[in-house]
Design a protein around this motif. Structure first.
Motif, short mmCIF file in Angstrom:
data_model
loop_
_atom_site.label_atom_id
_atom_site.label_comp_id
_atom_site.label_asym_id
_atom_site.label_seq_id
_atom_site.Cartn_x
_atom_site.Cartn_y
_atom_site.Cartn_z
N PHE A 181 47.39 34.10 -28.97
CA PHE A 181 48.09 32.83 -28.79
C PHE A 181 48.66 32.35 -30.11
O PHE A 181 48.08 32.58 -31.17
N ASP A 218 44.59 25.74 -27.55
CA ASP A 218 45.47 25.13 -26.56
C ASP A 218 44.80 24.03 -25.74
O ASP A 218 45.42 23.43 -24.87
N GLU A 240 56.50 30.39 -24.54
CA GLU A 240 56.06 30.04 -23.18
C GLU A 240 54.61 29.59 -23.14
O GLU A 240 53.83 30.01 -22.28
N GLN A 241 54.24 28.75 -24.07
CA GLN A 241 52.88 28.21 -24.12
C GLN A 241 52.94 26.69 -23.97
O GLN A 241 54.01 26.09 -24.08
N ALA A 277 56.91 26.39 -29.26
CA ALA A 277 55.74 26.64 -28.41
C ALA A 277 56.14 26.87 -26.96
O ALA A 277 55.68 27.84 -26.33
N THR A 278 57.01 26.03 -26.43
CA THR A 278 57.26 26.06 -24.99
C THR A 278 58.35 27.04 -24.58
O THR A 278 58.24 27.69 -23.53
#
Length: 306
Positions: free
Chosen positions: A10, A15, A43-44, A38-39
């Motif tokens: 990660f 997270d 894709e977190q 991040a997003t």
């Protein structure tokens, strides 16, 4: 779109943690970039759940941004609202009077954030606190550090849990972050928030005066310079005082990554990154260091963002 990098771990340090980050109306572009990394790229989950700050209005008394137009304020608030990020306004002035509650700028921006979800205020004045609770009941409430900074206060378990009855979220005073016995004793740890990068030295006697521009007749800039010099001299005395070494006393209140992990293991999930009034470089460094995976991702991001 798949992540750009094929990484076996990660990119976020943890997270589960929810981060409140300063820089509202000041460092919005760089905050947006960190969230997108991040997003979108990895894709977190977005680790930044809240941003805080305020333009220079009557109800502020310390670190504020440059003046902004109504359209600039509206546009900034809309960006965070679309991303599902809560906005908290910092109203730190402790000495407000009843007539000050009619301030047009303050009420305008309160009206605007009341239109969003889960927005709120960080407040020092009890007068302003009661006013906001009555007139803007949708807004979440969080205490400012100035509200709990007095050395005369006994900040024990009972103190903090009574604060939690008044505020939706309670910010722990930074030097109390090192009191693990106190932190373990707190019930419902999700009601509390921990600042990880407060650079003041432990138990600084100048904290309130340094962070309150209205304390003296001198201008804020002169005050800041004067009290910073006093802090440095105080720190030197602690370092050179013979036969009285106290590790807590001579360190600043920035948490190490190990200490952050220990507090997360205790059950705390709300963490706070300061940065209002700071240059961009240390702000980027702290976001990369504390929020993102520290050994590979953080150094990479720090170089990219600069």
């Amino acid at each position: 779109m798949k992540p750009m990098y094929n990484l076996p771990f990660f990119i976020l340090r943890n997270d589960r943690l929810k981060w409140s980050v300063s820089g509202l109306f000041d460092k919005d572009k760089i905050i947006k970039d960190f969230m997108n990394i991040a997003t979108k790229e990895f894709e977190q989950p977005n680790p930044i759940k809240e941003v805080y700050g305020a333009p220079p209005i009557l109800w502020n008394d310390e670190f504020v941004t440059n003046s902004m137009t109504k359209s600039e304020i509206d546009e900034t608030l809309q960006i965070y609202d679309k991303k599902g990020v809560s906005v908290f306004l910092t109203f730190s002035c402790p000495n407000l009077q009843k007539k000050d509650l009619d301030d047009v700028s303050g009420n305008y921006i309160l009206e605007k954030i009341s239109e969003g979800k889960n927005n709120g205020v960080i407040v020092t004045s009890d007068l302003l606190l009661e006013y906001i609770k009555t007139k803007y009941p949708k807004l979440k409430l969080k205490n400012s550090l100035l509200k709990i900074a007095s050395p005369e206060l006994k900040r024990n378990q009972d103190f903090y849990e009574k604060m939690a009855d008044v505020f939706d979220k309670v910010v722990i005073f930074p030097q109390d972050n090192m009191n693990l016995e106190l932190l373990r004793s707190l019930k419902n740890k999700e009601k509390f928030e921990i600042i990880v990068n407060n650079g003041c030295i432990y138990d600084c006697p100048y904290y309130v005066r340094c962070h309150t521009k209205s304390y003296d007749i001198l201008s804020y800039d002169l005050n800041k310079k004067f009290f910073m010099e006093n802090c440095i001299n105080y720190d030197k005395q602690l370092h050179t005082k013979p036969n009285d070494y106290n590790h807590k006393a001579i360190r600043n209140q920035n948490l190490t990554l190990k200490e952050l992990d220990e507090l997360a293991k205790l059950g705390f999930i709300n963490f706070n990154l300061q940065g209002r009034g700071e240059a961009l470089t240390p702000f980027i460094y702290d976001v990369a260091k504390y929020i993102f995976e520290p050994d590979f991702i953080a150094p990479l991001l720090f170089k990219i963002m600069l």
